[in-house]
Enzyme design. Structure first.
Site, short mmCIF file in Angstrom:
data_model
loop_
_atom_site.label_atom_id
_atom_site.label_comp_id
_atom_site.label_asym_id
_atom_site.label_seq_id
_atom_site.Cartn_x
_atom_site.Cartn_y
_atom_site.Cartn_z
CE LYS A 114 46.22 40.66 35.76
NZ LYS A 114 46.77 41.89 36.64
CG HIS A 137 44.28 47.17 41.62
ND1 HIS A 137 44.90 47.70 40.66
CD2 HIS A 137 44.96 46.13 41.88
CE1 HIS A 137 45.69 47.05 39.92
NE2 HIS A 137 46.16 46.11 40.92
CG HIS A 160 43.93 39.79 41.09
ND1 HIS A 160 44.88 39.16 40.09
CD2 HIS A 160 44.55 41.03 41.18
CE1 HIS A 160 45.87 39.85 39.95
NE2 HIS A 160 45.70 41.05 40.51
#
Length: 282
Positions: free
Chosen positions: A217, A155, A171
């Protein structure tokens, strides 16, 4: 700032000071911020950037051991949530090899020492790696799925898609750079709101919008140019030492909130930095 935030800030500063593999903006890499991203989830007219985010990265840095081990994991995942992950023995071996390089890094040694002193991690290195494996690599079922389709590592560092249209997680700047180079990322511009500072091409934290594969995103936040071992140590430290899902830390030029969502108290759900303001360098 609470006493525990101050203590954690001192630890993060120590991690930062010992991040020997961090890249230097303008020398080891260059980014092009271009315009501010629009608010739209789908409208391409709101694209604030006509060119890629990264204009240059010295890829010799990717030959360093921690970078090599990190990059080897990026192709091990099925991005669509809802599709179960099949983990091969080779991938398990790559995960362990990655953890071996992490625990040998100076940043992780600093984090481990602190976590042992706080009775949050075992002193034995093998047991510590087992703890790290559970936090980052054990699979769990993300929202709306009945089968194990996600992990903290996937993730946060690799990224996932939900329903094919929305990008969740993602990220990490290395994954962003490599995917952009392959043509899978369309950088849409930087993100700012009324309270956040203007982005700076020579700073190491950026909020941005981008599309990946067929998903968007709308707003992501990432460190740029830091080493995998810095992020891995920082997020592990925040996950284990703070029951709060938002921790304020100050280090270098930055006042930052580290968001760290726990999943069943055993795994990292997501974690990322939010830049609050720039500090004047002491």
């Amino acid at each position: 700032m609470t006493e525990s935030d101050r203590e954690l800030s001192a630890m993060v500063q120590e991690l930062w000071d010992n991040d020997v593999n961090r890249l230097k903006p303008g020398k080891d890499y260059r980014i092009s911020l271009q315009g501010k991203a629009g608010n739209s989830m789908t409208n391409d007219d709101n694209d604030g950037a006509g060119y890629p985010l990264f204009t240059f990265v010295d890829e010799n840095i990717f030959k360093k051991e921690t970078f090599l081990a990190f990059i080897s994991l990026l192709d091990n995942y099925e991005s669509d949530t809802g599709k179960p992950e099949i983990v091969t023995p080779e991938e398990v071996a790559e995960n362990h090899r990655f953890l071996d390089t992490m625990v040998q890094s100076s940043t992780m040694k600093i984090a481990h020492k602190y976590l042992v002193e706080k009775h949050l991690s075992p002193q034995d290195e093998t047991q510590f790696k087992e703890q790290l494996y559970r936090i980052w690599f054990e699979l769990y079922a993300r929202r709306g799925s009945s089968r194990p389709d996600s992990s903290g590592f996937e993730h946060v560092f690799v990224g996932e898609t939900r329903g094919g249209r929305t990008v969740i997680g993602f990220h990490n700047w290395i994954q962003l750079y490599l995917q952009e180079k392959l043509g899978h990322i369309d950088y849409k511009g930087y993100s700012v709101n009324a309270n956040s500072p203007q982005p700076d091409e020579n700073k190491h934290i950026l909020a941005l919008q981008f599309s990946w594969k067929d998903g968007i995103k709308p707003k992501g936040s990432i460190f740029i140019g830091v080493s995998p071992e810095f992020e891995f140590a920082l997020y592990t430290l925040c996950f284990l030492s703070s029951p709060n899902e938002r921790v304020k830390v100050q280090f270098s030029f930055y006042d930052v909130e580290i968001v760290c969502h726990h999943y069943n108290q055993k795994h990292i759900g997501t974690t990322y930095p939010v830049l609050l303001k720039y500090q004047k360098q002491k």
